[in-house]
Motif scaffolding. Structure first.
Motif, PDB file in Angstrom:
ATOM      1  N   GLY A 137       0.875  -1.209  -0.128  1.00 52.57           N
ATOM      2  CA  GLY A 137       0.005  -0.028  -0.107  1.00 52.57           C
ATOM      3  C   GLY A 137       0.759   1.321   0.194  1.00 52.57           C
ATOM      4  O   GLY A 137       0.323   2.549   0.168  1.00 52.57           O
ATOM      5  N   SER A 194       2.898   0.184  -6.882  1.00 59.40           N
ATOM      6  CA  SER A 194       2.253   0.103  -8.271  1.00 59.40           C
ATOM      7  C   SER A 194       1.476   1.163  -8.894  1.00 59.40           C
ATOM      8  O   SER A 194       1.553   1.301  -9.995  1.00 59.40           O
ATOM      9  CB  SER A 194       0.982  -0.960  -7.980  1.00 59.40           C
ATOM     10  OG  SER A 194       1.924  -2.152  -7.474  1.00 59.40           O
ATOM     11  N   THR A 195       1.146   2.056  -7.908  1.00 59.87           N
ATOM     12  CA  THR A 195       0.496   3.029  -8.604  1.00 59.87           C
ATOM     13  C   THR A 195       1.561   4.166  -9.548  1.00 59.87           C
ATOM     14  O   THR A 195       1.047   4.802 -10.372  1.00 59.87           O
ATOM     15  CB  THR A 195      -0.068   4.306  -7.347  1.00 59.87           C
ATOM     16  OG1 THR A 195      -1.182   3.249  -6.513  1.00 59.87           O
ATOM     17  CG2 THR A 195      -0.721   5.436  -7.761  1.00 59.87           C
TER      18      THR A 195
HETATM   19  N1  LIG Z   1      -7.628   1.509  -8.154  1.00 59.26           N
HETATM   20  C1  LIG Z   1      -7.758   1.716  -7.021  1.00 59.26           C
HETATM   21  N2  LIG Z   1      -8.671   2.586  -6.499  1.00 59.26           N
HETATM   22  C2  LIG Z   1      -8.665   3.098  -5.151  1.00 59.26           C
HETATM   23  N3  LIG Z   1      -7.464   2.879  -4.371  1.00 59.26           N
HETATM   24  C3  LIG Z   1      -6.469   2.366  -4.894  1.00 59.26           C
HETATM   25  C4  LIG Z   1      -6.410   1.631  -6.147  1.00 59.26           C
HETATM   26  N4  LIG Z   1      -5.469   1.046  -6.331  1.00 59.26           N
HETATM   27  C5  LIG Z   1      -4.524   1.277  -5.495  1.00 59.26           C
HETATM   28  N5  LIG Z   1      -5.151   1.921  -4.297  1.00 59.26           N
HETATM   29  C6  LIG Z   1      -4.615   2.466  -2.911  1.00 59.26           C
HETATM   30  O1  LIG Z   1      -3.619   3.214  -3.242  1.00 59.26           O
HETATM   31  C7  LIG Z   1      -2.772   3.053  -2.178  1.00 59.26           C
HETATM   32  C8  LIG Z   1      -1.344   2.370  -3.035  1.00 59.26           C
HETATM   33  O2  LIG Z   1      -1.570   1.091  -3.671  1.00 59.26           O
HETATM   34  P1  LIG Z   1      -0.453   0.488  -4.341  1.00 59.26           P
HETATM   35  O3  LIG Z   1      -1.237  -0.606  -4.996  1.00 59.26           O
HETATM   36  O4  LIG Z   1       0.021   1.779  -5.333  1.00 59.26           O
HETATM   37  O5  LIG Z   1       0.470   0.127  -3.348  1.00 59.26           O
HETATM   38  P2  LIG Z   1       1.867  -0.925  -3.584  1.00 59.26           P
HETATM   39  O6  LIG Z   1       2.807   0.039  -2.974  1.00 59.26           O
HETATM   40  O7  LIG Z   1       1.877  -1.458  -4.688  1.00 59.26           O
HETATM   41  O8  LIG Z   1       1.323  -2.036  -2.455  1.00 59.26           O
HETATM   42  P3  LIG Z   1       1.677  -3.819  -2.663  1.00 59.26           P
HETATM   43  O9  LIG Z   1       3.007  -3.960  -2.274  1.00 59.26           O
HETATM   44  O10 LIG Z   1       0.546  -4.324  -1.575  1.00 59.26           O
HETATM   45  O11 LIG Z   1       1.334  -3.943  -4.094  1.00 59.26           O
HETATM   46  C9  LIG Z   1      -3.396   1.845  -1.313  1.00 59.26           C
HETATM   47  O12 LIG Z   1      -3.809   2.352  -0.166  1.00 59.26           O
HETATM   48  C10 LIG Z   1      -4.418   1.356  -2.078  1.00 59.26           C
HETATM   49  O13 LIG Z   1      -5.456   1.009  -1.232  1.00 59.26           O
END
Ligand SMILES: Nc1ncnc2c1ncn2[C@@H]1O[C@H](COP(=O)(O)OP(=O)(O)OP(=O)(O)O)[C@@H](O)[C@H]1O
Ligand SMILES: [Mg+2]
Lengths: 266, 334
Positions: B44, B48-49
């Motif tokens: 989180g 990925s974002t």
């Molecule tokens: N499509 C979406 N709609 C709403 N919120 C989202 C969406 N995708 C991610 N989030 C939120 O944005 C935040 C960052 O998510 P992200 O997937 O970028 O994290 P991450 O670092 O890749 O985590 P992980 O290691 O679990 O893959 C999290 O709080 C997640 O719940």
């Protein structure tokens, strides 16, 4: 480049369809069986003493209606069904990240299904002719023109439904609309004149009614472009409104997609 | 050095059922050409974002980013032509088609000239040890094989930049090591590609990435080589020692020292006691030894019990180790 990609999309989706052999075969078989159904319906009608419908045999009338209904089904269903499939498989994201315009990536996977639809219709017309449908009067030039104008208005329903699937991520109401309303009210299986006047209002609010009427005029009575001109004009009017609207809906859906990023997570 | 990826104030706030979730907030960083760049952070954190914005799948809500010199919003086609993306979703193939047929399709969609497609497919399959699976239906491949095919697909058009979002998630240790060696030796060192590697596993990045960016709660906590990040830390240390002597007196003596953070008795035998001692600075260790001598105790054995790894660095920068409880908190926040 786009032409090469379209070709790749068609070959690829043909391969996919072919990979499900039973499905593949039953589609063609189904098309032929429906010709049989039309044939016996016509026999029944003749036994009842009824002969001509709209200046031709009921069989010819049904063959044209059946062929047109294939277009109806495809237009409402092809884009959204293929898109849904790609979403479920998780293959849409790898496609969206290729150097392909987003619209082509989203709608392109339906290219084979649409092409196959044309093939299926030709087969139905061919088999129909072989067992007695009468196209001896047909004005093919008019028919092709009517079909082209109809398709451009039909395709907007498909684009609407694709937009719906992208935003709401489930099956769309367009399918229901086409499958129930359009079949009954646009004269696929019987002339709309049979409907009481107050119900016929619905018929005249549907572009399909005009498309079918013009198509039957051209194929059964050999009407010229001038003779079906009125219907063509109405159809053109529907297209002029529906097509830009549907493209607008698709643009909105793509924007929504880029904001939420929720395509693979079904 | 050319900055092949550059993010400037990059931000993303999701609107999710009427609620705004800020996943990435005003992030600035750049990746040099030919670099193996690690994106690290807990679940989180926003990894990925960031990658989905850099690969044009998501529109930023603020800031800008360029990839290979192209703007990710205004020049998305050029960006996509320059990159390959691998995600952890290894299902993402047409299961009834063969590996070769899958790759043929993506190659065409990536503008690989028709004549070069067979050769290119041969190359990427060979690189990932999948030549013998070329004509197998992808649904018959193992998860690890699919994941390798996934990377092969991302390389089909030979892009200069590769994004890998937890590519080793479903690989066993040998496969993961094999793939990482390939990425390091072949793709980065030999072919000069730039690789952005996401992971939430520390051991994955430590002897692998050139530089690592540490993310937490959508912001950059630190950037640097794994060694540089280590040097930023106060020299905390954890020792485990086995002593003979009066346990209560020893513990009291240690606790009185400046720089001793905690003393924990682990186990007690007939004559020997085992302790963990956490020090704010490793130099306090000498004072710890002095207490044993002063109390007529005897040091039987000792070792450094902390790992000198990125784990400490992260704990430092993201305000605490990720424990079961704060993982749950993080879940609730979403
Ligand atoms: N499509 C979406 N709609 C709403 N919120 C989202 C969406 N995708 C991610 N989030 C939120 O944005 C935040 C960052 O998510 P992200 O997937 O970028 O994290 P991450 O670092 O890749 O985590 P992980 O290691 O679990 O893959 C999290 O709080 C997640 O719940
Ligand atoms: Mg992630």
């Amino acid at each position: 480049m786009t032409a090469a990609k379209l070709l790749a999309l068609i070959t690829h989706n043909f391969r996919l369809a072919w990979a499900y052999k039973l499905n593949f075969v039953t589609r063609y078989l189904g098309m032929i069986i429906s010709v049989l159904l039309f044939f016996f319906l016509d026999q029944l009608l003749q036994r009842g003493g009824a002969g001509q419908v709209e200046g031709g045999t009921y069989f010819t009338f049904l063959i044209i209606g059946g062929a047109f209904s294939k277009f109806l089904e495809l237009s409402s269903h092809a884009f959204s069904a293929n898109l849904r499939e790609e979403m479920l498989q998780g293959t849409i994201e790898p496609l969206l990240v290729t150097a392909t315009p987003v619209t082509l990536a989203l709608l392109g996977p339906s290219s084979w299904m649409l092409l196959e639809g044309v093939l299926l219709v030709l087969i139905q017309l061919g088999v129909g002719t072989a067992v007695g449908a009468d196209f001896s009067q047909a004005n093919w030039g008019t028919a092709v023109l009517v079909l082209l104008v109809s398709l451009s208005s039909l395709i907007s329903y498909g684009i609407f439904s694709a937009a719906f699937v992208i935003v709401f991520k489930r099956g769309d109401p367009m399918n229901w609309f086409i499958n129930s309303v359009a079949y009954v009210f646009s004269g696929v299986f019987f002339p709309v004149e049979l409907l009481p006047a107050w119900l016929r209002i619905i018929s005249y609010a549907l572009p399909f009614t005009y498309a079918l009427r013009a198509l039957r005029g051209a194929l059964m009575r050999g009407e010229t472009i001038a003779e079906v001109g009125g219907d063509l004009l109405v159809l053109g009017g529907f297209t002029a409104v529906l097509l830009p609207l549907s493209l607008f809906a698709l643009r909105y859906a793509i924007r929504h997609l880029k904001q939420t990023g929720e395509l693979a997570h079904y | 050095m050319t900055e092949i990826i550059k993010a400037t104030n990059l931000s993303k706030t999701y609107q999710s059922r009427g609620k705004a979730v800020t996943a990435v907030s005003h992030i600035n960083f750049s990746v040099n050409q030919g670099e193996l760049f690690g994106l690290f952070g807990p679940n989180g954190a926003g990894k990925s974002t960031i990658v989905r914005m850099l690969t044009t799948l998501l529109a930023p809500t603020g800031g800008t980013a360029t990839v290979n010199g192209f703007d990710v919003v205004r020049q998305e086609m050029q960006v996509r032509a320059s990159i390959g993306l691998v995600t952890a979703d290894e299902r993402s193939f047409y299961g009834r088609l063969t590996a070769r047929q899958n790759l043929q399709f993506y190659a065409a969609m990536q503008n690989v000239p028709r004549g070069q497609i067979p050769q290119r497919i041969g190359e990427v399959l060979a690189l990932f040890g999948l030549s013998h699976k070329a004509d197998a239906a992808t649904q018959s491949l193992s998860t690890g094989q699919k994941q390798r095919l996934n990377i092969a697909r991302a390389l089909i058009h030979n892009p200069p930049i590769l994004f890998l979002d937890e590519p080793t998630k479903s690989m066993d240790v040998q496969t993961s090591d094999f793939v990482k060696a390939l990425i390091r030796d072949e793709l980065v060192n030999q072919q000069g590609k730039t690789v952005v590697f996401i992971s939430h596993e520390l051991y994955e990045m430590e002897n692998f990435c050139d530089r690592v960016i540490i993310l937490a709660n959508g912001t950059v906590q630190a950037v640097g080589t794994p060694a540089e990040l280590g040097a930023l830390l106060p020299r905390r240390a954890l020792f485990r020692l086995v002593v003979e002597g009066n346990p209560a007196a020893l513990a009291q003596g240690w606790q009185a020292l400046d720089g001793v953070e905690s003393v924990t008795e682990i186990s007690r035998g007939a004559t020997q006691t085992t302790f963990d001692i956490a020090l704010a600075d490793e130099r306090v260790w000498f004072a710890v030894l002095a207490v044993i001598e002063g109390g007529n105790g005897r040091l039987e054995s000792y070792h450094r019990a902390d790992d000198e790894s990125l784990r400490r660095i992260v704990a430092h920068f993201s305000g605490g180790e990720l424990t079961a409880e704060n993982a749950e908190d993080a879940e609730k926040k979403r």
